[in-house]
Design an enzyme around this catalytic site. Structure first.
Site, PDB file in Angstrom:
ATOM      1  N   TYR A  28       0.812  -1.221   0.000  1.00  0.00           N
ATOM      2  CA  TYR A  28       0.000   0.000   0.000  1.00  0.00           C
ATOM      3  C   TYR A  28       0.846   1.272   0.000  1.00  0.00           C
ATOM      4  CZ  TYR A  28      -3.171   3.656   1.649  1.00  0.00           C
ATOM      5  OH  TYR A  28      -3.879   4.810   1.775  1.00  0.00           O
ATOM      6  N   ASP A  82      -8.387  -3.679  -1.059  1.00  0.00           N
ATOM      7  CA  ASP A  82      -9.541  -2.853  -1.410  1.00  0.00           C
ATOM      8  C   ASP A  82      -9.112  -1.565  -2.111  1.00  0.00           C
ATOM      9  OD1 ASP A  82      -8.692  -2.945   1.564  1.00  0.00           O
ATOM     10  OD2 ASP A  82      -9.326  -0.874   1.278  1.00  0.00           O
ATOM     11  N   LYS A  85     -11.069  -9.428   5.515  1.00  0.00           N
ATOM     12  CA  LYS A  85     -11.613  -8.098   5.786  1.00  0.00           C
ATOM     13  C   LYS A  85     -12.373  -7.618   4.559  1.00  0.00           C
ATOM     14  CE  LYS A  85      -9.249  -4.494   4.980  1.00  0.00           C
ATOM     15  NZ  LYS A  85      -8.509  -3.227   4.844  1.00  0.00           N
TER      16      LYS A  85
HETATM   17  C1  B12 Z   1     -10.798   6.728  -4.016  1.00  0.00           C
HETATM   18  C2  B12 Z   1     -10.801   7.277  -2.619  1.00  0.00           C
HETATM   19  C3  B12 Z   1      -9.637   7.098  -1.876  1.00  0.00           C
HETATM   20  C4  B12 Z   1      -8.400   6.417  -2.388  1.00  0.00           C
HETATM   21  C5  B12 Z   1      -7.604   7.465  -3.190  1.00  0.00           C
HETATM   22  C6  B12 Z   1      -6.788   6.828  -4.277  1.00  0.00           C
HETATM   23  C7  B12 Z   1      -6.199   7.864  -5.154  1.00  0.00           C
HETATM   24  N1  B12 Z   1      -5.056   7.560  -5.676  1.00  0.00           N
HETATM   25  O1  B12 Z   1      -6.771   8.918  -5.372  1.00  0.00           O
HETATM   26  C8  B12 Z   1      -7.719   5.981  -1.074  1.00  0.00           C
HETATM   27  C9  B12 Z   1      -8.231   4.602  -0.718  1.00  0.00           C
HETATM   28  C10 B12 Z   1      -6.220   5.949  -1.084  1.00  0.00           C
HETATM   29  C11 B12 Z   1      -8.313   6.969  -0.111  1.00  0.00           C
HETATM   30  C12 B12 Z   1      -7.759   7.272   1.082  1.00  0.00           C
HETATM   31  C13 B12 Z   1      -8.278   8.175   1.982  1.00  0.00           C
HETATM   32  N2  B12 Z   1      -9.458   8.821   1.862  1.00  0.00           N
HETATM   33 CO1  B12 Z   1     -10.625   8.707   0.345  1.00  0.00          CO
HETATM   34  N3  B12 Z   1     -11.964   8.456  -0.916  1.00  0.00           N
HETATM   35  C14 B12 Z   1     -11.937   7.932  -2.098  1.00  0.00           C
HETATM   36  C15 B12 Z   1     -13.348   7.980  -2.704  1.00  0.00           C
HETATM   37  C16 B12 Z   1     -13.937   6.583  -2.509  1.00  0.00           C
HETATM   38  C17 B12 Z   1     -13.467   8.360  -4.171  1.00  0.00           C
HETATM   39  C18 B12 Z   1     -12.761   9.641  -4.590  1.00  0.00           C
HETATM   40  C19 B12 Z   1     -12.611   9.597  -6.079  1.00  0.00           C
HETATM   41  O2  B12 Z   1     -11.703   8.974  -6.582  1.00  0.00           O
HETATM   42  N4  B12 Z   1     -13.581  10.179  -6.828  1.00  0.00           N
HETATM   43  C20 B12 Z   1     -13.628  10.134  -8.294  1.00  0.00           C
HETATM   44  C21 B12 Z   1     -13.028  11.405  -8.916  1.00  0.00           C
HETATM   45  C22 B12 Z   1     -13.005  11.282 -10.424  1.00  0.00           C
HETATM   46  O3  B12 Z   1     -13.887  12.455  -8.538  1.00  0.00           O
HETATM   47  P1  B12 Z   1     -13.338  13.879  -7.963  1.00  0.00           P
HETATM   48  O4  B12 Z   1     -12.201  13.657  -7.079  1.00  0.00           O
HETATM   49  O5  B12 Z   1     -14.510  14.589  -7.434  1.00  0.00           O
HETATM   50  O6  B12 Z   1     -12.821  14.614  -9.260  1.00  0.00           O
HETATM   51  C23 B12 Z   1     -13.681  15.205 -10.227  1.00  0.00           C
HETATM   52  C24 B12 Z   1     -14.059  16.643  -9.922  1.00  0.00           C
HETATM   53  O7  B12 Z   1     -14.155  16.940  -8.552  1.00  0.00           O
HETATM   54  C25 B12 Z   1     -13.056  17.462 -10.624  1.00  0.00           C
HETATM   55  N5  B12 Z   1     -11.761  17.715 -10.010  1.00  0.00           N
HETATM   56  C26 B12 Z   1     -11.166  17.160  -8.952  1.00  0.00           C
HETATM   57  N6  B12 Z   1      -9.965  17.692  -8.767  1.00  0.00           N
HETATM   58  C27 B12 Z   1      -9.775  18.619  -9.737  1.00  0.00           C
HETATM   59  C28 B12 Z   1      -8.738  19.460 -10.001  1.00  0.00           C
HETATM   60  C29 B12 Z   1      -8.820  20.333 -11.082  1.00  0.00           C
HETATM   61  C30 B12 Z   1      -7.712  21.248 -11.351  1.00  0.00           C
HETATM   62  C31 B12 Z   1      -9.971  20.336 -11.890  1.00  0.00           C
HETATM   63  C32 B12 Z   1     -10.068  21.251 -13.017  1.00  0.00           C
HETATM   64  C33 B12 Z   1     -11.020  19.487 -11.625  1.00  0.00           C
HETATM   65  C34 B12 Z   1     -10.908  18.623 -10.544  1.00  0.00           C
HETATM   66  O8  B12 Z   1     -12.838  16.702 -11.788  1.00  0.00           O
HETATM   67  C35 B12 Z   1     -12.890  15.309 -11.499  1.00  0.00           C
HETATM   68  C36 B12 Z   1     -13.566  14.635 -12.641  1.00  0.00           C
HETATM   69  O9  B12 Z   1     -14.873  15.116 -12.795  1.00  0.00           O
HETATM   70  C37 B12 Z   1     -14.060   9.038  -1.815  1.00  0.00           C
HETATM   71  C38 B12 Z   1     -15.537   8.781  -1.556  1.00  0.00           C
HETATM   72  C39 B12 Z   1     -16.368   9.071  -2.767  1.00  0.00           C
HETATM   73  N7  B12 Z   1     -17.103   8.120  -3.228  1.00  0.00           N
HETATM   74  O10 B12 Z   1     -16.335  10.184  -3.279  1.00  0.00           O
HETATM   75  C40 B12 Z   1     -13.263   8.966  -0.510  1.00  0.00           C
HETATM   76  C41 B12 Z   1     -13.040  10.242   0.293  1.00  0.00           C
HETATM   77  C42 B12 Z   1     -12.728  11.382  -0.638  1.00  0.00           C
HETATM   78  N8  B12 Z   1     -11.866   9.896   1.089  1.00  0.00           N
HETATM   79  C43 B12 Z   1     -11.879  10.437   2.270  1.00  0.00           C
HETATM   80  C44 B12 Z   1     -10.873  10.275   3.252  1.00  0.00           C
HETATM   81  C45 B12 Z   1     -11.138  10.938   4.586  1.00  0.00           C
HETATM   82  C46 B12 Z   1      -9.715   9.508   3.011  1.00  0.00           C
HETATM   83  C47 B12 Z   1      -8.597   9.316   4.010  1.00  0.00           C
HETATM   84  C48 B12 Z   1      -8.056  10.641   4.465  1.00  0.00           C
HETATM   85  C49 B12 Z   1      -9.063   8.439   5.174  1.00  0.00           C
HETATM   86  C50 B12 Z   1      -7.957   8.210   6.157  1.00  0.00           C
HETATM   87  N9  B12 Z   1      -7.894   9.095   7.137  1.00  0.00           N
HETATM   88  O11 B12 Z   1      -7.248   7.270   6.016  1.00  0.00           O
HETATM   89  C51 B12 Z   1      -7.572   8.462   3.235  1.00  0.00           C
HETATM   90  C52 B12 Z   1      -6.228   9.134   3.115  1.00  0.00           C
HETATM   91  C53 B12 Z   1      -6.060   9.893   1.847  1.00  0.00           C
HETATM   92  C54 B12 Z   1      -5.321  11.200   1.946  1.00  0.00           C
HETATM   93  N10 B12 Z   1      -4.208  11.335   2.628  1.00  0.00           N
HETATM   94  O12 B12 Z   1      -5.786  12.148   1.359  1.00  0.00           O
HETATM   95  C55 B12 Z   1     -13.140  11.225   2.507  1.00  0.00           C
HETATM   96  C56 B12 Z   1     -12.995  12.752   2.506  1.00  0.00           C
HETATM   97  C57 B12 Z   1     -13.946  13.363   3.515  1.00  0.00           C
HETATM   98  C58 B12 Z   1     -14.015  14.826   3.376  1.00  0.00           C
HETATM   99  N11 B12 Z   1     -15.027  15.327   2.682  1.00  0.00           N
HETATM  100  O13 B12 Z   1     -13.171  15.495   3.895  1.00  0.00           O
HETATM  101  C59 B12 Z   1     -14.072  10.635   1.400  1.00  0.00           C
HETATM  102  C60 B12 Z   1     -15.161  11.580   0.899  1.00  0.00           C
HETATM  103  C61 B12 Z   1     -14.678   9.368   2.033  1.00  0.00           C
HETATM  104  C62 B12 Z   1     -15.407   9.631   3.332  1.00  0.00           C
HETATM  105  N12 B12 Z   1     -16.672   9.885   3.306  1.00  0.00           N
HETATM  106  O14 B12 Z   1     -14.815   9.592   4.400  1.00  0.00           O
HETATM  107  N13 B12 Z   1      -9.473   7.497  -0.580  1.00  0.00           N
HETATM  108  C1  LIG Z   2      -3.482  -0.943   4.186  1.00  0.00           C
HETATM  109  C2  LIG Z   2      -3.668   0.497   4.442  1.00  0.00           C
HETATM  110  N1  LIG Z   2      -2.728   1.197   5.076  1.00  0.00           N
HETATM  111  C3  LIG Z   2      -2.902   2.494   5.345  1.00  0.00           C
HETATM  112  C4  LIG Z   2      -4.036   3.187   4.999  1.00  0.00           C
HETATM  113  C5  LIG Z   2      -4.188   4.596   5.440  1.00  0.00           C
HETATM  114  O1  LIG Z   2      -3.596   5.516   4.668  1.00  0.00           O
HETATM  115  P1  LIG Z   2      -2.486   6.509   5.249  1.00  0.00           P
HETATM  116  O2  LIG Z   2      -1.245   5.737   5.073  1.00  0.00           O
HETATM  117  O3  LIG Z   2      -2.652   7.692   4.395  1.00  0.00           O
HETATM  118  O4  LIG Z   2      -2.793   6.756   6.682  1.00  0.00           O
HETATM  119  C6  LIG Z   2      -5.016   2.509   4.313  1.00  0.00           C
HETATM  120  C7  LIG Z   2      -6.217   3.219   3.867  1.00  0.00           C
HETATM  121  O5  LIG Z   2      -7.308   2.848   4.146  1.00  0.00           O
HETATM  122  C8  LIG Z   2      -4.842   1.135   4.048  1.00  0.00           C
HETATM  123  O6  LIG Z   2      -5.791   0.428   3.432  1.00  0.00           O
END
Ligand code: B12
Ligand SMILES: Cc1ncc(COP(=O)(O)O)c(C=O)c1O
Ligand code: B12
Ligand SMILES: Cc1ncc(COP(=O)(O)O)c(C=O)c1O
Lengths: 529, 255, 255, 529
Positions: free
Chosen positions: D269, D304, D376
């Protein structure tokens, strides 16, 4: 992909027990049919006039059909039927039906029960007039079949949605919206209280409570609107209303005349839930079912209602008994299996362990007993609360049960069940729920294999056993209509409804030997002239 | 605990709420702006329109999350508190026996076109509700349950015939405020039919009533969802066979 | 359609909405009254508290239905409308080629501790979003996608090195307004690091931004949820290689 | 009640293919383990000091463990480990560890790599100091076992809930509330960005973003609060945090010291999602897993996460490959099957036909491959939207899939997934959802019999086939660590992570021949002194 065993196979039902259950239903229902044949009612007579084209109402909104039947009854009684006196009077005066009704209401017509040649003339003319109504019903049926032929029928379960604003002009766009979102069937819920009206209101209406009045014009407006939508969607959207209450025969007739496609029509609902006299109900019901049979209308029975007052586990077998009776009465009246939307419901207390599997057992039992009927599967209502999220969840499992057990008509549950009559958005969300479940998990049916010795099959067999027992207990009564005794004793839904009480009793008339009703004749013969 | 609170999402004081509604406009950017406008008018700031879905060409459904600025002042909350002691069936019977010295007569039913009898049955029938027996179970209460869809004139008539002490009416259908209209008609009819001193106590119940509205609707008491028979019995004793007779005789009939 | 609308439950003008929230108080009658009070403050009248559930001893969850009195005035809705023509990739490339006469340079990433790259990748990577290819696909756009958790100083540095025309920043985590803080820091840093005339265009995006806030946050444009790469490319052309150069040169660098 | 066939039977998996998959995982993982054994990292060394009791931080919040390791590294390098220089210095000065660290930070200590007798003394003392840490970890393990013995273990799937307020003092009541409503496991989500900190913050914290900092004091506070709640509920409530990021070994150690029960801990991860250097990750991971093994902690792997960026159908086999690798690395580090919370998720696009059955296929495959691991099962996140009603529905089907396929740990989905970090009420509603599904339909597992030639089994076998293919492709690389090549090539989650780049690389040190780490020794020997 492996073949799915039938529900009866899955439950390992004993065919002899099933046969016994049906035989008992016939034994119990037979005497009631004999009583029904021996009587007519004001509504049956009014329905006959409506078939002959009598429509409209006086300035107070009392339909001409009512006015005319009342006058005839006052003057000569109804035991010979309304047809002979009415067409006799028309023959004598040369008036058409509406004019005659108006004159009769004004007190300027004297009726008699004609005999000999006059009777033959009246009978011939009456038959010819009433036959026009049936030809219209027949045409509607052909139109429906043509449209379905053109668009194809949707897969089952058909998605059935209600509109209930009280205002036909709000109902229409909501129904169209629902159809666009995927509804296969739209039901316009009736205003509270209509079932106790001994006349059918006239015209387009906007003032119903928790439902919209069933009127011929409302039927017409909604059917036309849904025809438009059907065309737009290239999918025939069915329309449903209620042939129940004191005007059951007339509403059934109007449904046929306006091409409704399904009607709520239960053999005992009015008795139990509206305190309508049992004889009145059985007479009206037999007529209305014969009309439905002719019109190609699917009936929906009301077993689900029992479970809103009684417990769904304790009373599960009463549902089965009622289904068997509804089947018997329906077939006797000429309905085919495909027209029997027998009712049942997802009403087991969700707090009970294995509640979902109990639902599956009950639903599979119905499926097994009535393999060719398009069962009507009703959503949770009793255990719904103001927690709309939980409601949305229960509805999902209801939808899943519908898919797993092959239900025919899925009355879509609303998350706001315990709160309000459905909002536009409730319906949209509900359809989204159905679509997800169907699309994601509909085929799970292939993987669902309750073991013959498992919880589900065992429960289903137990319910069938209790149903047979109950039917045996009813049949054991030595009176001349054991079913009426049972209804009087509170066997169903805990409500005691004696045969000599209840609403609408005064509208029941024992037929005299010379009784004539061309509608009944045309129905019995399947004739068009 | 403070007397002033705010909604709680995940942090004290964050004020977070969830909201959903439909606007009768097509789904586009303007619609989302309109949804935000409504949410702001409701006090959400910021308002996040997190979901918008077209329902056909003319309607859009929205889900909005956000923080409301309103404070909830617990001191200002008005509650219809139970202002009578809760008695067990024995106590109720004893009170009626010793104080009223005849059975307390109750007439009940659903008026208008309402046919939802489960609620009134829960209060009246022996079977009862939530583990408590209904009023029929009380030896000293004489119950006349008229069932569904009773017309108001019939109800008045039966109350007169039975010399009812109290009339219990259930109203479950609330669409277009049916329950309010019917209740107002009910109280008007009883006020017309009885002199104030002989009018039976008017009690209405149903899941969507606001218990504060009794006076506005012209009835003596309203019972809401979850009412148990024991509460109703206790209230009837309190009003009809009180420990100390009420200061002003009010509208109790001479017994 | 009228310019003034109300929420729609099942009848035009009924104003019905659904609401849910938690209050940090134990569940009792007072709590239900408190919920009704809040709903009334939000403009619901009548407010039906249709569900109340204790969540442990200190919190209660409510579902409320009711009619709001607020009107939604569609004329007052402010929408950030697209004020630039939507171009296809060919047009974008052609515009850059003929008007800018060098590749348009874009630097992008997630700043702060945000690691949600899916959104920025949807805009920048070839794969793109909703069937549209990302900016990397455009021959005339040079993309530097720095990925997740880029520090603002690094971003400034890379923008300088690459002589970026535009900086595209994604912010998905919004808890405690992280996205707003980070965006403000971003704009402050760029304003400090570049003379106004040479500052790259600052574009931020993410699902929870309010598009109206661009000026307040000190950036040039905000893109919300569902943004497609084509919209962004078109906007960049409009601002950086406009058909007719903007009246006042604003903060475009000399090329 | 009929016996439920095992998942492997239901899917008719070929045992030879399963064996081949495991053999390939070993082949691919082996070289990485050799590399991991040959290196140490700053965090492994700091963890060693923490085991010996070094805690606290300087005024700027930099932990003494960091200060001390940095000074040692500056002066003599880390290739011999931190133990020899540190305990040698202590032997010379008579200081305790904290004082030494403070002095070292102040620049007043000169370290050396001792040899001969001095080395033996230092080694002995170091071992004895570090052993105290392990004895505390052992005691914690016994306490956990005692409490579980007393209260019994909850039925699976265990209900796993997250709190994520950023403030430990808001987290605590929310966690307790969740436990009261039925959570078996509480996970405190970490603040964004902590994984990239190369030190573990100190003390109780209130300012995390979207999560709360993992600190020893926060661990202690939460564990104590949940102990209270466990007592109140007479049910042992487990506590989870994250052993990932740059401080993985230290956090694993703190988890052992504070009796956490589960830790997120994935072999790849950090590499893929945090761009942490691969070597750093594998070294840190091996140490932390050995500590988890010792502490009786269950790890949760992160497969996941792949499905949040890649498509759950297309990339299903990458989940399987990662599970096999995680299993290999875990066992190599000493973890037992019951400690392997291998991850997978319900992330198939709900718009896909048969999406639920695809989920069942994937979930059953994991169940079949790892019959003794407490899998899990992660809820839908990617396809969640702001439509919270739909979200509640998807979560219900996720819960159902968890029951039907016998998952071990159910990470409860929140309807607000796409909106906010969970609210108190989201959690309450989510638990209600779980309870309903489990109570109403949990036993449906008995009736769920995917046919060996059916959609589900066929799909599962196809995914396994693709996984074996992918492993074969990786193994075919002729380099000395094919897995590192594959990671560098973007095989997983489409992210290219070369072995010589990424965060934390400068904290990796190749061990010298005389390298000593008493923690590793005590772990390898299972010794307590
Ligand atoms: C995928 C995901 C992850 C992945 C991210 C993988 C990755 N490489 O990006 C993983 C599993 C790693 C992850 C981790 C975390 N996540 Co997350 N994640 C999501 C999830 C499920 C989907 C987000 C996504 O990919 N959306 C799809 C994209 C295409 O949509 P988008 O981002 O909105 O982008 C569109 C527009 O907004 C716009 N856009 C976005 N950015 C930009 C920039 C520009 C310049 C422009 C023009 C347009 C634009 O264009 C895009 C296309 O239309 C959401 C929940 C959800 N269903 O929304 C939670 C969510 C965003 N995650 C959340 C959280 C809290 C985390 C963690 C911080 C949890 C934790 N403490 O461990 C961690 C750590 C991540 C960190 N340090 O930031 C929260 C945020 C809560 C909030 N509102 O503050 C959410 C909402 C889930 C929740 N309800 O708790 N996450
Ligand atoms: C295996 C694992 N490690 C760590 C994290 C947490 O991410 P961070 O390293 O940003 O705290 C996740 C996210 O859910 C995870 O699945
Ligand atoms: C059971 C039921 C039926 C049964 C009724 C059987 C019967 N004999 O009562 C049947 C199937 C016949 C039925 C029919 C209809 N129903 Co209905 N029905 C329900 C249902 C599922 C449950 C109601 C219930 O029994 N609750 C349980 C009892 C115990 O609770 P309660 O009534 O609140 O009573 C408690 C308190 O309120 C209080 N109380 C109540 N009355 C009184 C009186 C006094 C004096 C006191 C002191 C206390 C008191 O004490 C009781 C115990 O705590 C509700 C949905 C729901 N889940 O709530 C819809 C519901 C009430 N029905 C509804 C409708 C619209 C209808 C129909 C009109 C639909 C139609 N057009 O065909 C029909 C016609 C009925 C009619 N003419 O009135 C709507 C009402 C909408 C609204 N808010 O206006 C509901 C909410 C469903 C919906 N969302 O559309 N229904
Ligand atoms: C069979 C049947 N008839 C009629 C009705 C409608 O009731 P009413 O007669 O009050 O219109 C129902 C209620 O759903 C029903 O199930």
């Amino acid at each position: 992909m492996s073949r799915i065993p039938t529900a009866a196979q899955q439950l390992a039902l004993d065919p002899a027990t099933v046969r016994r259950a049906r035989a008992l239903a016939r034994k119990v229902g037979g005497p009631v049919v004999r009583i029904a044949k021996a009587h007519t009612t004001v509504s049956v007579e009014r329905a006959t006039l409506r078939l002959a084209g009598l429509a409209g109402a006086d300035v107070e909104g009392i339909p001409w059909a009512n006015r005319l039947v009342d006058v005839v009854r006052d003057q000569v009684g109804l035991e010979h039927g309304v047809a002979l006196p009415v067409w006799d009077a028309m023959a004598r005066s040369g008036d058409d039906l509406t004019v005659l009704a108006q004159k009769a209401a004004a007190g300027s017509v004297t009726f008699r029960v004609p005999d000999a040649g006059a009777a033959r003339t009246a009978a011939r003319r009456a038959r010819s007039a009433v036959a026009q109504g049936f030809r219209r019903i027949d045409r509607n049926r052909r139109t429906r079949e043509k449209l379905i032929g053109r668009y194809g029928d949707p897969p089952t379960p058909w998605v059935y949605l209600i509109v209930a604003t009280g205002d036909i002009y709000e109902d229409i766009p909501q129904a169209q919206a629902a159809a666009r979102e995927g509804a296969d069937v739209i039901a316009v819920i009736r205003s509270t209280g209509q079932s106790l009206l001994d006349y059918v209101p006239e015209g387009a209406t906007r003032e119903g409570y928790a439902g919209t009045y069933a009127t011929q014009e409302n039927f017409r407006l909604m059917r036309a609107a849904l025809d438009d939508t059907s065309k737009e969607l290239r999918r025939y959207v069915r329309l449903t209303n209620y042939a129940s209450g004191l005007c059951m025969p007339e509403i059934a007739t109007l449904a046929g005349l306006e091409r409704l496609d399904m009607m709520l029509n239960d053999s005992m609902y009015g008795i139990l839930f509206r305190d309508i006299n049992p004889i009145r109900t059985f007479v009206d019901q037999r007529f209305s079912r014969a009309v439905h049979a002719r019109a190609g209308i699917i009936i929906n029975t009301g077993e689900d209602n029992y479970l809103t007052t009684a417990d769904a586990v304790e009373a599960a077998h009463t549902v089965t008994v009622s289904q068997l009776l509804n089947e018997y009465f329906a077939k006797e009246a000429g309905l085919a299996d495909w027209q029997l939307g027998l009712g049942h419901a997802f009403e087991v207390d969700p707090e009970l362990p294995d509640s979902f599997r109990l639902e599956l057992a009950h639903a599979l039992l119905a499926r097994a007993l009535f393999p060719d009927a398009p069962l009507k599967w009703m959503p949770p209502t009793k255990h719904m609360t103001g927690d709309v999220f939980r409601g949305y969840l229960l509805d999902a499992f209801f939808n899943l049960a519908g898919e797993l057990t092959g239900q025919g008509i899925l009355l879509v549950g609303m998350m706001t069940e315990a709160v309000v009559t459905p909002w536009l958005s409730d319906r949209d969300l509900a359809l989204q729920n159905v679509r997800y479940v169907r699309n994601a998990a509909g085929n799970l049916r292939e993987d669902f294999r309750p073991a013959p010795d498992g919880f589900i099959a065992t429960r289903a067999r137990a319910v069938l056993g209790e149903a047979v027992e109950l039917l045996e207990r009813i049949a054991a009564d030595r009176g001349n209509a054991p079913l009426l005794t049972a209804i009087g004793d509170g066997t169903f839904g805990l409500m005691k409804r004696p045969a000599d009480a209840g609403r609408g009793l005064d509208g029941v008339v024992r037929k005299a030997p010379g009784y004539l009703n061309p509608a009944l004749d045309l129905l019995a013969e399947g004739a068009t002239r | 605990m403070s007397d002033v609170v705010r909604p709680y999402g995940d942090t004290t004081g964050d004020g977070m709420v969830q909201l959903s509604f439909t606007l009768p406009i097509p789904h586009d950017k303007r619609a989302e702006g309109a949804a935000a406008q409504l949410a702001r008018k409701m006090g959400l700031d910021p308002a996040m329109v997190v979901h918008a879905k077209a329902m056909g060409p003319d309607f859009t459904f929205f889900v909005v999350y956000g923080a409301v600025s309103h404070l909830v002042d617990l001191r200002e909350v008005e509650v219809v508190e139970r202002d009578y002691p809760l008695l067990g069936p024995k106590e109720v019977n004893a009170a009626i026996k010793t104080r009223l010295r005849r059975p307390l007569v109750v007439v009940g039913g659903c008026i208008g076109t309402d046919a939802h009898t489960v609620g009134i049955d829960a209060i009246l029938n022996i079977k009862g509700f939530a583990g408590e027996k209904g009023l029929e179970y009380y030896a000293e209460i004489e119950v006349h349950n008229l069932g569904a869809q009773v017309s108001i004139p019939d109800l008045v008539e039966r109350s007169r015939q039975t010399r009812a002490d109290a009339v219990l009416v259930s109203q479950v259908v609330t669409q277009k405020d049916a329950h309010l209209h019917n209740t107002r008609e009910l109280s008007a009819a009883f006020r017309e039919a009885f002199p104030a001193s002989r009018r039976p106590l008017l009690v209405v119940g149903g899941p969507r009533f606001d218990e504060h509205q009794a006076t506005a609707l012209g009835v003596d008491r309203i019972f809401g969802k979850g009412t148990t028979p024991g509460e109703v019995a206790s209230y009837l004793v309190h009003r009809i066979a009180p420990a100390t007779p009420p200061a002003s005789p009010e509208h109790r009939r001479a017994s």
